[in-house]
Design a protein around this motif. Structure first.
Motif, PDB file in Angstrom:
ATOM      1  N   THR A 287       0.840  -1.434  -0.014  1.00 25.40           N
ATOM      2  CA  THR A 287      -0.032  -0.116  -0.200  1.00 25.40           C
ATOM      3  C   THR A 287       0.876   1.383  -0.110  1.00 25.40           C
ATOM      4  O   THR A 287       2.134   1.100   0.170  1.00 25.40           O
ATOM      5  CB  THR A 287      -0.753   0.101   1.224  1.00 25.40           C
ATOM      6  OG1 THR A 287       0.032   0.039   2.473  1.00 25.40           O
ATOM      7  CG2 THR A 287      -1.816  -1.262   1.236  1.00 25.40           C
TER       8      THR A 287
ATOM      9  N   SER B 255       6.441 -10.348   0.479  1.00 25.64           N
ATOM     10  CA  SER B 255       4.982 -10.445   0.330  1.00 25.64           C
ATOM     11  C   SER B 255       4.801 -10.747  -1.145  1.00 25.64           C
ATOM     12  O   SER B 255       5.539 -10.394  -2.034  1.00 25.64           O
ATOM     13  CB  SER B 255       4.212  -9.218   0.734  1.00 25.64           C
ATOM     14  OG  SER B 255       4.577  -8.174  -0.375  1.00 25.64           O
TER      15      SER B 255
ATOM     16  N   GLY C 105      -0.284  -8.734  -1.218  1.00 22.59           N
ATOM     17  CA  GLY C 105       0.254  -8.242   0.107  1.00 22.59           C
ATOM     18  C   GLY C 105       0.228  -9.213   1.316  1.00 22.59           C
ATOM     19  O   GLY C 105       0.355  -8.821   2.312  1.00 22.59           O
ATOM     20  N   ARG C 106      -0.107 -10.343   0.983  1.00 16.47           N
ATOM     21  CA  ARG C 106       0.217 -11.439   1.979  1.00 16.47           C
ATOM     22  C   ARG C 106       1.619 -11.985   2.215  1.00 16.47           C
ATOM     23  O   ARG C 106       2.105 -11.620   1.048  1.00 16.47           O
ATOM     24  CB  ARG C 106      -0.916 -12.544   1.560  1.00 16.47           C
ATOM     25  CG  ARG C 106      -2.473 -12.253   2.074  1.00 16.47           C
ATOM     26  CD  ARG C 106      -3.411 -13.387   1.652  1.00 16.47           C
ATOM     27  NE  ARG C 106      -4.443 -13.210   2.059  1.00 16.47           N
ATOM     28  CZ  ARG C 106      -5.660 -12.489   1.531  1.00 16.47           C
ATOM     29  NH1 ARG C 106      -5.148 -11.879   0.314  1.00 16.47           N
ATOM     30  NH2 ARG C 106      -6.589 -12.329   2.034  1.00 16.47           N
TER      31      ARG C 106
ATOM     32  N   VAL D   7      -5.733 -10.300   5.947  1.00 18.85           N
ATOM     33  CA  VAL D   7      -5.478  -9.022   5.493  1.00 18.85           C
ATOM     34  C   VAL D   7      -6.594  -8.070   5.540  1.00 18.85           C
ATOM     35  O   VAL D   7      -6.468  -6.788   5.671  1.00 18.85           O
ATOM     36  CB  VAL D   7      -4.785  -9.189   4.096  1.00 18.85           C
ATOM     37  CG1 VAL D   7      -4.589  -7.675   3.335  1.00 18.85           C
ATOM     38  CG2 VAL D   7      -3.323  -9.769   4.401  1.00 18.85           C
TER      39      VAL D   7
ATOM     40  N   GLU E 282      -8.532  -3.460   7.569  1.00 18.50           N
ATOM     41  CA  GLU E 282      -7.518  -3.512   6.424  1.00 18.50           C
ATOM     42  C   GLU E 282      -6.265  -3.750   7.511  1.00 18.50           C
ATOM     43  O   GLU E 282      -5.762  -3.038   8.126  1.00 18.50           O
ATOM     44  CB  GLU E 282      -7.110  -2.828   5.531  1.00 18.50           C
ATOM     45  CG  GLU E 282      -6.137  -3.188   4.428  1.00 18.50           C
ATOM     46  CD  GLU E 282      -6.096  -2.344   3.230  1.00 18.50           C
ATOM     47  OE1 GLU E 282      -4.892  -2.414   2.779  1.00 18.50           O
ATOM     48  OE2 GLU E 282      -7.117  -1.495   2.846  1.00 18.50           O
TER      49      GLU E 282
ATOM     50  N   SER F 203      -3.043  -5.047   5.752  1.00 16.46           N
ATOM     51  CA  SER F 203      -1.916  -5.209   4.873  1.00 16.46           C
ATOM     52  C   SER F 203      -0.851  -4.348   5.398  1.00 16.46           C
ATOM     53  O   SER F 203      -0.990  -3.377   6.391  1.00 16.46           O
ATOM     54  CB  SER F 203      -2.418  -4.644   3.532  1.00 16.46           C
ATOM     55  OG  SER F 203      -2.595  -3.243   3.530  1.00 16.46           O
TER      56      SER F 203
END
Length: 479
Positions: free
Chosen positions: A22, A146, A150-151, A217, A228, A230
């Motif tokens: 992000t 990641s 975003g995991r 996430v 969120e 993330s």
């Protein structure tokens, strides 16, 4: 406090392996992973790695060599199976600025197989053997990153292994077989084992990734909101712990609108007694207030059936007519309804051992006409202050609120002028028995914390500090 079980041995790597996808600069939630947490990961993780290494397939070995005093011998070792494998000494550590390092020493492997020889052109012999390999060492570095969503994801960057020594016991056969082993077979066997170790270690680390994908996430809260989690920055690895930053922001479901404020910089204290520390900032709490206010969740209709039957105060024109006679004259014998709503987003602040919410709103009183339509009676402006008690239940952060102060003033009247102060006791009672219980029922359902798979929290403690809450906890997994 919650009691718990176990799960994936590599759960802590999830927390370490999150990197940004992000664009936010600062975090709403921060997590600190300590060496105590890594030690738990090591204890549980070694059993998984041990099972992986037990899948080593030792290839058959054969050849022809000259062996004293026999001469040329044709030999083969086949059907070798691992009967025991131990990893008695291992360390999982942090490498500042890099990631993790796994070191294993004094490992051992025991194998059983069959041997067969032919010599002097016509003499054949065969039997079984037991092989013991000791002094096995493994070293690997683990990168934290990641995936595209975003995991978290992990992989082995470097790996080295060595096989110390091997000893064999032949069942059947002559003593010269040991000369054959020490001169020719020993080195080939150890090379065959060593060749497979690092690929299997790498596979074991990659096998963590499906578990890491369970990180919530985007965590569902209720019909209004989701959170969120993330990452907004790469994890910062130091010698004693890993700090990593999560977005920690509430959004309306399906509509990720940013609030008109940003998360300030904050950091967690250098505590190391728990496995994990989670810091939840006032920004996260205020993003929740922003979301629920936009969704109209703070707009509450109050009717007489929400007032305890034992109360002498009723929501009808008779009760209010005792303080505002014009109401009873214009709307005799009618029930009433109140609409409590916020006029702007409530503000939540964290100070040492204190969580306070300031809310501005209005209370509109209506008479319910015989045809069920509503006729407005008056509008009061309201300023309220409540204190919150926050606690961890299961994997959620929950709470309850109590009223500190209520100030009211007349906004508009459709029944002529009246003294608002005369209604103070009525509205204090209404807030305490109808509004706050409704809010508390929602708060006690809780809001998800960042979690992985079947994670549980143990020995959990919560402190309210300036501008954030700090949760110190140990972790266990079930399954």
């Amino acid at each position: 406090m919650v009691t718990l079980g176990r799960m994936s041995p590599w759960w802590l790597l999830t927390l370490l392996s999150l990197v940004p996808y992000t664009l936010s600069t600062n975090a709403g939630v921060k997590v600190k992973l300590t060496q105590k947490g890594l030690e738990y990961a090591r204890l549980v993780g070694m059993s998984k790695l041990q099972q992986k290494l037990k899948t080593i397939k030792v290839p058959d070995i054969s050849g022809t060599e000259k062996v004293a005093p026999i001469g040329k011998v044709k030999y083969s070792l086949t059907g070798m199976q691992i009967t025991n494998l131990g990893l008695p000494k291992s360390t999982l550590g942090m490498v500042p600025g890099t990631g993790l390092s796994l070191a294993i020493s004094n490992a051992f492997i025991s194998l059983h197989g069959n041997w067969r020889v032919r010599y002097l052109h016509f003499i054949k012999d065969h039997g079984s053997f037991d092989l013991s390999v000791t002094g096995l060492t493994i070293g690997t570095s683990i990168a934290l990153k990641s995936d595209e969503t975003g995991r978290p994801a992990v992989n082995s960057v470097t790996c080295s292994s060595s096989v110390g020594s091997a000893s064999i016991k032949f069942h059947g056969g002559a003593s010269w077989l040991y000369n054959l082993f020490s001169a020719y077979i020993d080195k080939a066997l150890r090379a065959a084992l060593q060749k497979q170790i690092c690929p299997l270690v790498s596979d074991a680390i990659s096998d963590m990734n499906p578990h890491l994908k369970t990180l919530n996430v985007l965590a569902h809260v209720d019909k209004y909101a989701e959170i969120e989690y993330s990452m907004v920055a790469s994890p910062i690895v130091s010698k004693a712990y890993v700090d990593f930053s999560l977005k920690g922001e509430f959004y309306n479901i399906g509509q990720h609108k940013e609030p008109p404020f940003s998360p300030p910089v904050f950091g967690l204290p250098p505590q190391i007694n728990s496995m994990l520390y989670i810091g939840v900032s006032a920004f996260t709490a205020n993003s929740a207030a922003f979301v629920y206010n936009n969704a109209g969740a703070f707009n509450i209709f109050i009717t007489d059936d929400m007032i305890p039957p034992s109360s002498p105060i009723r929501l009808n024109t008779r009760t209010f007519g005792a303080f505002i006679p014009q109401i009873q004259k214009q709307y005799p014998g009618m029930m009433m309804k109140l609409l409590v709503k916020t006029t702007k987003q409530p503000n939540i602040s964290f100070q040492l051992n204190n969580v306070t919410l300031q809310a501005s709103g209005t209370v509109t009183a209506y008479a319910i006409l015989p045809n069920t339509t509503l006729s407005p009676l008056f509008i009061l402006n309201m300023e309220a202050s409540v204190s919150a008690h926050i606690f961890v239940t299961g994997l959620k952060l929950a709470g309850s609120v109590t009223l500190n102060r209520l100030d009211m003033g007349l906004g508009a009247s459709y029944v002529g002028p009246f003294q608002v102060k005369s209604l103070d006791n009525i509205f204090l009672m209404v807030l305490k028995v109808a509004v706050l219980p409704k809010i508390n029922a929602h708060l006690q359902q809780g809001y998800p914390l960042p979690t992985i798979g079947k994670m549980n929290l143990v020995n959990t403690q919560l402190q309210v500090l300036k501008d954030y809450m700090l949760i110190g906890t140990d972790v266990q997994f079930r399954g």
